[in-house]
Design a protein around this motif. Structure first.
Motif, PDB file in Angstrom:
ATOM      1  N   TRP A 133     -10.755  -2.918  -2.002  1.00  0.00           N
ATOM      2  CA  TRP A 133     -10.355  -2.017  -1.906  1.00  0.00           C
ATOM      3  C   TRP A 133      -9.051  -2.468  -0.538  1.00  0.00           C
ATOM      4  CZ3 TRP A 133     -13.104   3.345  -2.066  1.00  0.00           C
ATOM      5  CH2 TRP A 133     -13.788   3.697  -3.386  1.00  0.00           C
ATOM      6  N   HIS A 134      -8.091  -1.509  -0.351  1.00  0.00           N
ATOM      7  CA  HIS A 134      -7.176  -2.057   0.580  1.00  0.00           C
ATOM      8  C   HIS A 134      -6.317  -0.804   0.502  1.00  0.00           C
ATOM      9  CE1 HIS A 134      -3.740  -3.564  -1.864  1.00  0.00           C
ATOM     10  NE2 HIS A 134      -5.411  -4.055  -2.815  1.00  0.00           N
ATOM     11  N   ASN A 135      -5.561  -0.898   1.510  1.00  0.00           N
ATOM     12  CA  ASN A 135      -4.375   0.296   1.637  1.00  0.00           C
ATOM     13  C   ASN A 135      -2.627   0.093   1.655  1.00  0.00           C
ATOM     14  OD1 ASN A 135      -4.428  -0.636   4.156  1.00  0.00           O
ATOM     15  ND2 ASN A 135      -4.714   0.862   5.454  1.00  0.00           N
ATOM     16  N   PHE A 136      -2.881  -0.910   0.718  1.00  0.00           N
ATOM     17  CA  PHE A 136      -1.591  -2.037   0.753  1.00  0.00           C
ATOM     18  C   PHE A 136      -0.535  -1.816  -0.565  1.00  0.00           C
ATOM     19  CE2 PHE A 136      -4.237  -5.174   3.309  1.00  0.00           C
ATOM     20  CZ  PHE A 136      -2.887  -4.643   4.750  1.00  0.00           C
ATOM     21  N   ALA A 137      -1.183  -0.270  -0.750  1.00  0.00           N
ATOM     22  CA  ALA A 137      -0.234   0.609  -2.178  1.00  0.00           C
ATOM     23  C   ALA A 137       1.419   0.702  -1.599  1.00  0.00           C
ATOM     24  CB  ALA A 137      -1.213   2.009  -2.143  1.00  0.00           C
ATOM     25  N   GLY A 138       2.108   0.906  -1.388  1.00  0.00           N
ATOM     26  CA  GLY A 138       3.390   0.480  -0.457  1.00  0.00           C
ATOM     27  C   GLY A 138       4.028  -0.436  -0.919  1.00  0.00           C
ATOM     28  N   ASP A 139       5.334  -0.296  -0.966  1.00  0.00           N
ATOM     29  CA  ASP A 139       6.402  -0.984  -1.375  1.00  0.00           C
ATOM     30  C   ASP A 139       7.235  -2.261  -0.369  1.00  0.00           C
ATOM     31  OD1 ASP A 139       6.617  -0.541  -4.355  1.00  0.00           O
ATOM     32  OD2 ASP A 139       7.491   1.309  -3.726  1.00  0.00           O
ATOM     33  N   ASP A 140       6.148  -1.959   0.825  1.00  0.00           N
ATOM     34  CA  ASP A 140       7.586  -2.058   2.094  1.00  0.00           C
ATOM     35  C   ASP A 140       6.884  -4.415   1.866  1.00  0.00           C
ATOM     36  OD1 ASP A 140       4.308  -3.121   3.764  1.00  0.00           O
ATOM     37  OD2 ASP A 140       4.283  -1.091   2.897  1.00  0.00           O
ATOM     38  N   LEU A 141       7.089  -4.764   2.284  1.00  0.00           N
ATOM     39  CA  LEU A 141       7.364  -5.995   2.420  1.00  0.00           C
ATOM     40  C   LEU A 141       5.529  -7.218   2.751  1.00  0.00           C
ATOM     41  CD1 LEU A 141      10.700  -7.998   4.113  1.00  0.00           C
ATOM     42  CD2 LEU A 141       9.769  -7.784   1.530  1.00  0.00           C
ATOM     43  N   ARG A 142       4.410  -6.516   3.305  1.00  0.00           N
ATOM     44  CA  ARG A 142       3.678  -6.557   3.799  1.00  0.00           C
ATOM     45  C   ARG A 142       2.671  -5.943   2.998  1.00  0.00           C
ATOM     46  NH1 ARG A 142      -1.027  -5.123   8.894  1.00  0.00           N
ATOM     47  NH2 ARG A 142      -0.087  -3.320   7.683  1.00  0.00           N
ATOM     48  N   ALA A 143       2.681  -5.023   2.244  1.00  0.00           N
ATOM     49  CA  ALA A 143       2.245  -5.024   1.029  1.00  0.00           C
ATOM     50  C   ALA A 143       1.746  -5.617  -0.019  1.00  0.00           C
ATOM     51  CB  ALA A 143       2.475  -3.640   0.713  1.00  0.00           C
ATOM     52  N   LYS A 144       3.231  -5.945  -0.430  1.00  0.00           N
ATOM     53  CA  LYS A 144       3.706  -7.130  -1.291  1.00  0.00           C
ATOM     54  C   LYS A 144       3.240  -8.539  -1.398  1.00  0.00           C
ATOM     55  CE  LYS A 144       7.504  -4.584  -2.652  1.00  0.00           C
ATOM     56  NZ  LYS A 144       9.043  -4.677  -3.501  1.00  0.00           N
ATOM     57  N   ALA A 145       2.684  -9.060   0.387  1.00  0.00           N
ATOM     58  CA  ALA A 145       2.401  -9.985  -0.074  1.00  0.00           C
ATOM     59  C   ALA A 145       0.796  -9.680   0.020  1.00  0.00           C
ATOM     60  CB  ALA A 145       2.855 -10.564   1.384  1.00  0.00           C
ATOM     61  N   VAL A 146       0.260  -8.612   0.704  1.00  0.00           N
ATOM     62  CA  VAL A 146      -1.150  -8.434   0.811  1.00  0.00           C
ATOM     63  C   VAL A 146      -1.639  -8.406  -1.196  1.00  0.00           C
ATOM     64  CG1 VAL A 146      -3.429  -7.643   0.808  1.00  0.00           C
ATOM     65  CG2 VAL A 146      -1.466  -8.385   2.942  1.00  0.00           C
ATOM     66  N   ARG A 147      -0.618  -7.829  -2.117  1.00  0.00           N
ATOM     67  CA  ARG A 147      -1.155  -7.483  -3.229  1.00  0.00           C
ATOM     68  C   ARG A 147      -0.939  -8.948  -3.783  1.00  0.00           C
ATOM     69  NH1 ARG A 147       1.675  -2.794  -2.722  1.00  0.00           N
ATOM     70  NH2 ARG A 147       3.455  -3.210  -4.502  1.00  0.00           N
ATOM     71  N   ALA A 148      -0.212  -9.996  -3.994  1.00  0.00           N
ATOM     72  CA  ALA A 148       0.313 -11.005  -4.848  1.00  0.00           C
ATOM     73  C   ALA A 148      -1.028 -12.207  -4.283  1.00  0.00           C
ATOM     74  CB  ALA A 148       1.184 -11.280  -3.788  1.00  0.00           C
ATOM     75  N   GLN A 149      -1.357 -11.936  -3.006  1.00  0.00           N
ATOM     76  CA  GLN A 149      -2.547 -12.912  -2.761  1.00  0.00           C
ATOM     77  C   GLN A 149      -3.854 -12.934  -3.351  1.00  0.00           C
ATOM     78  OE1 GLN A 149      -0.084 -15.011  -0.930  1.00  0.00           O
ATOM     79  NE2 GLN A 149      -2.148 -16.129  -1.213  1.00  0.00           N
ATOM     80  N   ILE A 150      -4.339 -11.234  -3.800  1.00  0.00           N
ATOM     81  CA  ILE A 150      -5.248 -10.973  -4.871  1.00  0.00           C
ATOM     82  C   ILE A 150      -4.541 -11.010  -6.088  1.00  0.00           C
ATOM     83  CG2 ILE A 150      -6.627  -8.827  -4.914  1.00  0.00           C
ATOM     84  CD1 ILE A 150      -5.699  -7.171  -2.553  1.00  0.00           C
TER      85      ILE A 150
END
Length: 438
Positions: free
Chosen positions: A43-60
């Motif tokens: 679970w995480h809170n990187f649900a948005g379309d900002d660059l950081r959220a995309k970066a974390v989701r890409a690693q997962i």
């Protein structure tokens, strides 16, 4: 007799077929069980379309692709509801296997409840990785000598942003002492420029970005850590009232724009960018906001430094409030092969590749990573180079109780409206001591 013989043969044949089918079925189950995927939730809170959220989701997503043996339950929960969702499942002792956890009291509550387990072995197994974290990275997640997270974010809340063009135009020195800061306030006011932009409508910015670092300059960090626990220090002590006095001096000398309690943080950022204010004391989040919302020409005027120290204060010079903002933690229920994979998932996000991806999304990390300058703004690069060499002091609302945090937030608003430091100090002490006693 012949009928009985035929019947017997048919019975044996049918029984053999059924037995064979049953055997095949059992063999199939055994085979399926051997190939059964290991379930893991994150679970995480990187649900948005900002660059950081995309970066974390890409690693997962990369971890999931690299581990076909894992059935990964990924839940990206919007920021506004994330804390409450975690607290709800924590109350039922049904924590996700791996989850994003804020530093300070938030993670400490999970530790106190026995809901998380240490990942010290990950730090020990990956020595080269562990050595590149900035000072303070593991300490805030350490309890009884064990490390419970690996930070993927830096919460730097008190950068002093300044408009270099205005400083040059009015021949003002970039302040390195409190007296120089007050001189700058005086000069800009005389020339019709707001000295420091502040949007305190939500009450926390004055505390988190401005007052916390001033207070640490006066009292030092050790005093604050004792005060929050009623351990030989009190918020009614003279040094804390003195710190409130320095904040009140900014108010009395009209350092902030009129109506600062009525505008929000975003409005304050725009007010500063438009050249209406010479300075802004704000967090690292402003870097991302400014980089994505202002022109290159406007961005080039903005420089960044630390809030100047106070002569005679007990705090360390070259200090800002902040430190590790959050990291990924592991549920205490995870064990065996599932735990090994959970460690790999945390490393996939917080390891060198993940840290670099997050850093190049214009988000500060507690990790010494080589950044491709072409992928970030000049402002971000300056800020990242700055934080590599600063001391970090606690952010007040990460360590105070909820009641204590509300008391200082409201108290600073009262000071901005003419209140007295002694009254604010007493309200904070009453709220915090009551919370500690409960």
């Amino acid at each position: 007799m012949r009928k009985n013989l035929i019947f017997g043969l048919v019975f044996i044949l049918v029984f053999s077929i059924l037995a064979a089918c049953s055997g095949d079925k059992k063999a199939g189950n055994s085979k399926d069980k051997g190939n059964e995927k290991i379930k893991l939730s994150v679970w995480h809170n990187f649900a948005g379309d900002d660059l950081r959220a995309k970066a974390v989701r890409a690693q997962i997503d990369k971890f999931e692709k690299d581990h076909p043996e894992v059935e990964l339950d990924k839940q990206a929960i919007p920021v506004d509801g994330f804390r409450q969702r975690l607290k709800t499942v924590a109350a039922a002792n049904e924590m996700p296997d791996v989850f994003f956890s804020y530093s300070g009291s938030f993670t400490e509550e999970f530790y106190d409840g026995g809901l998380i387990q240490p990942i010290t072995d990950l730090w020990e197994e990956k020595q080269e990785w562990a050595e590149k974290f900035l000072p303070g990275s593991k300490e805030i997640f350490t309890y009884d000598g064990e490390i419970y997270s690996a930070p993927v974010a830096m919460s730097a809340t008190s950068f002093l942003y300044y408009n270099s063009e205005l400083f040059e135009k009015y021949d003002v020195k970039v302040p390195t002492t409190w007296d120089e800061l007050m001189t700058a306030v005086k000069v800009f006011n005389e020339n019709g420029i707001t000295p420091i932009s502040l949007g305190n409508k939500a009450a926390w910015p004055a505390q988190s970005s401005v007052f916390g670092v001033i207070a640490d300059h006066v009292t030092g960090t050790d005093w604050f850590l004792k005060a929050i626990n009623n351990d030989g220090a009190s918020f009614t002590d003279s040094e804390f009232i003195e710190a409130l006095g320095y904040f009140k001096q900014l108010v009395d000398e009209k350092a902030f724009q009129d109506g600062a309690n009525s505008i929000d943080n975003t409005q304050a950022e725009q007010y500063f960018v438009q050249g209406n204010a010479a300075m802004m004391i704000n967090g690292s989040w402003a870097i991302t906001n400014l980089a994505s919302s202002v022109s290159k020409e406007e961005l080039e005027k903005i420089e960044v430094t630390v809030v100047p120290s106070i002569e005679g204060g007990k705090g360390k010079p070259n200090t800002m409030t902040g430190g590790p903002g959050a990291g990924f933690a592991m549920s205490s229920k995870v064990e065996g092969k599932q735990r090994d994979l959970a460690k790999e998932l945390i490393f996939a996000i917080a390891g060198p590749e993940g840290q670099k991806a997050i850093a190049e999304s214009e988000s500060l990390v507690m990790y010494d990573v080589d950044i491709d300058k072409s992928k970030v703004s000049d402002l971000y690069y300056k800020a990242f180079e700055l934080v590599k060499n600063v001391n970090f002091a606690p952010v007040y609302d990460l360590y105070l109780s909820s009641a204590g945090g509300d008391a200082i937030n409201q108290g600073l608003q009262e000071l901005m409206l003419g209140g007295k430091p002694e009254d604010v100090a007493k309200k904070l002490q009453d709220a915090q001591s009551k919370a500690v006693a409960e």
